[in-house]
Design an enzyme around this catalytic site. Structure first.
Site, PDB file in Angstrom:
ATOM      1  N   TRP A 154       2.409  -0.513  -8.657  1.00 36.19           N
ATOM      2  CA  TRP A 154       2.194   0.560  -7.654  1.00 36.19           C
ATOM      3  C   TRP A 154       1.155   0.472  -7.050  1.00 36.19           C
ATOM      4  O   TRP A 154      -0.151   0.113  -7.650  1.00 36.19           O
ATOM      5  CB  TRP A 154       2.171   1.945  -8.531  1.00 36.19           C
ATOM      6  CG  TRP A 154       1.774   3.317  -7.824  1.00 36.19           C
ATOM      7  CD1 TRP A 154       2.583   3.810  -6.483  1.00 36.19           C
ATOM      8  CD2 TRP A 154       0.881   4.227  -7.828  1.00 36.19           C
ATOM      9  NE1 TRP A 154       1.830   4.760  -6.083  1.00 36.19           N
ATOM     10  CE2 TRP A 154       0.873   5.037  -7.037  1.00 36.19           C
ATOM     11  CE3 TRP A 154      -0.169   4.211  -9.082  1.00 36.19           C
ATOM     12  CZ2 TRP A 154       0.010   6.149  -7.094  1.00 36.19           C
ATOM     13  CZ3 TRP A 154      -1.011   5.293  -9.216  1.00 36.19           C
ATOM     14  CH2 TRP A 154      -0.866   6.341  -8.251  1.00 36.19           C
ATOM     15  N   ASP A 235       1.279   3.624 -18.265  1.00 29.88           N
ATOM     16  CA  ASP A 235       1.275   4.646 -17.196  1.00 29.88           C
ATOM     17  C   ASP A 235       2.865   5.244 -17.319  1.00 29.88           C
ATOM     18  O   ASP A 235       3.687   4.434 -16.943  1.00 29.88           O
ATOM     19  CB  ASP A 235       1.014   4.112 -15.957  1.00 29.88           C
ATOM     20  CG  ASP A 235       0.784   5.168 -14.638  1.00 29.88           C
ATOM     21  OD1 ASP A 235       1.096   6.237 -15.102  1.00 29.88           O
ATOM     22  OD2 ASP A 235       0.715   4.697 -13.654  1.00 29.88           O
ATOM     23  N   LYS A 271       6.827  14.174 -11.188  1.00 32.15           N
ATOM     24  CA  LYS A 271       8.343  13.715 -10.947  1.00 32.15           C
ATOM     25  C   LYS A 271       9.161  14.344 -11.743  1.00 32.15           C
ATOM     26  O   LYS A 271      10.217  15.007 -11.475  1.00 32.15           O
ATOM     27  CB  LYS A 271       8.480  12.342 -11.313  1.00 32.15           C
ATOM     28  CG  LYS A 271       7.550  11.321 -10.569  1.00 32.15           C
ATOM     29  CD  LYS A 271       7.666  11.218  -9.012  1.00 32.15           C
ATOM     30  CE  LYS A 271       7.045  10.451  -8.110  1.00 32.15           C
ATOM     31  NZ  LYS A 271       5.697  10.174  -8.474  1.00 32.15           N
TER      32      LYS A 271
END
Length: 424
Positions: A154, A235, A271
């Site tokens: 990311w 993460d 999310k």
């Protein structure tokens, strides 16, 4: 010699002007910042007047009509807390209840580490804030250390550790030819990194590739980390959202815990609960004992104090209300599985459509990858053609957000992909 009041006023006025000019000159060299590669896609999409435009660049869940979703468990939690909250500050470490429930998701409901109070944990500003807080902690207490980041990752991961002034190295991860994991090169990089290095790992649903190690591969990675004394920082932005099962999605973390690693974890509810704008997350660091955990938590709070003082209240209460209530938690588990299953279904539909069109390329990686994003393998030039000729928007690295794929546009998307890839 006496100076008249008027003269004094003029002198002060002139010096103020000089001061103002010298300060304003600081901004003359300021150039417009480059557009964020992800947010820029949405801006371009919104500016396109085409009625048939498609946005598969958005990093947020959409239903099969392409609309944002608020989970029913979230709505019910809001109904229950409406009017019952004061608006006082949370502590610097955030909501104790939310943090407690969040640790259970990552470390296990009956985790010995939770019982032994070995985890230093604070509420953070979603996963991004958790990563940044850890990066600053790393810089403060291991100032000579580096962070190893996968290629690709990311994009914001690089920004986070850069702005925390932590030197970055990279390690192999994605294999472009197979569109899968470059496991041999990854293991070589782990072995060749200096002992005691920090590594950033994606716990599940690797962003942007959707490529995750298998359970056996995670075990080999964990073993090699143990040999080298590396520190794994996970993460975990997609727990539950990747497979539909939060326990399954935390398997990588559990493997490292079984192997007695000290670890760090960034968690987010953007999310998996759709709480994008609430910025609810958690940073945790597993310590040697309770005493160390108390010290580490106190330092994390001290880092948070000049950044944002304390985290926001409303989203944290929503999360703790859902996770602490058996009925609401059960509803959340059902709803997060519905979201995951829709993504999985769209992967199957996109692959089938491409294969029916007779594409000479293999598209099996679409269904082998997992999570919100599909690393299509398309080149930046092919992506540009998709946008220019078909009004389809995605990041130029070929990452498709499967959340933007619907039964209504999957055929159009597949045809467009087929056209630009077979003629390139």
């Amino acid at each position: 010699m006496a100076v008249r009041a008027g003269a004094t006023s003029r002198i002060l006025s002139r010096s103020s002007v000089v001061g103002a000019r010298s300060v304003s000159s600081c901004w003359r060299s300021v150039e417009p910042a480059p557009k964020d590669p992800i947010l820029g896609v949405t801006e371009a999409f919104l500016a396109d007047p085409s009625p048939g435009k498609v946005n598969v660049g958005v990093g947020a869940y959409r239903d099969d009509n392409g609309k944002p979703v608020v989970l029913e468990c979230v709505r019910e939690a809001e109904r229950r807390i409406a009017g019952n909250l004061n608006m006082e500050y949370l502590p610097m470490g955030g909501s104790v209840k939310m943090v407690e429930e969040t640790l259970k998701l990552a470390y296990g409901e009956d985790s010995e580490f939770i019982k032994d109070k070995r985890i230093a944990a604070v509420q953070a500003l979603s996963g991004t804030g958790a990563c940044r807080l850890f990066a600053d902690f790393q810089k403060r207490f291991c100032p000579e250390s580096q962070i190893y980041i996968p290629v690709p990752t990311w994009a914001n991961h690089h920004n986070i550790w850069r702005d925390a002034h932590v030197p970055q190295r990279t390690y192999h991860y994605y294999h472009p030819e197979s569109k899968g994991l470059d496991f041999a090169a990854l293991m070589d990089d782990i072995k060749n990194a200096p002992n005691g290095s920090f590594f950033l790992l994606h716990a599940c649903a690797h962003n942007p590739t959707g490529v995750d190690p298998s359970e056996d591969q995670w075990r080999e990675i964990s073993y090699q980390f143990k040999v080298k004394g590396h520190f794994p920082f996970f993460d975990m932005a997609y727990q539950g959202f990747a497979s539909g099962d939060p326990e399954r999605d935390a398997k990588s973390i559990r493997i490292f815990l079984e192997d007695s690693h000290a670890i760090g974890i960034a968690q987010s509810y953007a999310k998996n609960m759709g709480l994008y704008g609430q910025r609810v997350g958690c940073l945790s660091v597993l310590c040697e004992d309770e005493k160390q955990a108390i010290a580490v938590k106190s330092q994390l709070q001290q880092l948070a104090r000049p950044m944002y003082s304390n985290p926001p209240l409303h989203g944290a209460v929503i999360v703790s209300t859902i996770l602490s209530n058996p009925d609401l938690k059960s509803l959340w588990l059902k709803e997060v599985k519905v979201m995951a299953d829709r993504i999985i279904g769209m992967r199957t539909a996109l692959r089938e459509n491409l294969e029916k069109l007779g594409s000479p390329l293999s598209w099996k990686h679409i269904t082998e990858q997992i999570g919100m994003f599909c690393y299509s393998g398309m080149t930046p030039e092919q992506v540009d053609r998709l946008t220019k000729e078909y009004h389809i928007y995605m990041t130029r690295n070929g990452r498709i957000s499967m959340a933007g794929v619907t039964t209504g546009n999957v055929g159009y998307l597949a045809n467009a992909i087929n056209m630009v890839t077979k003629s390139s």
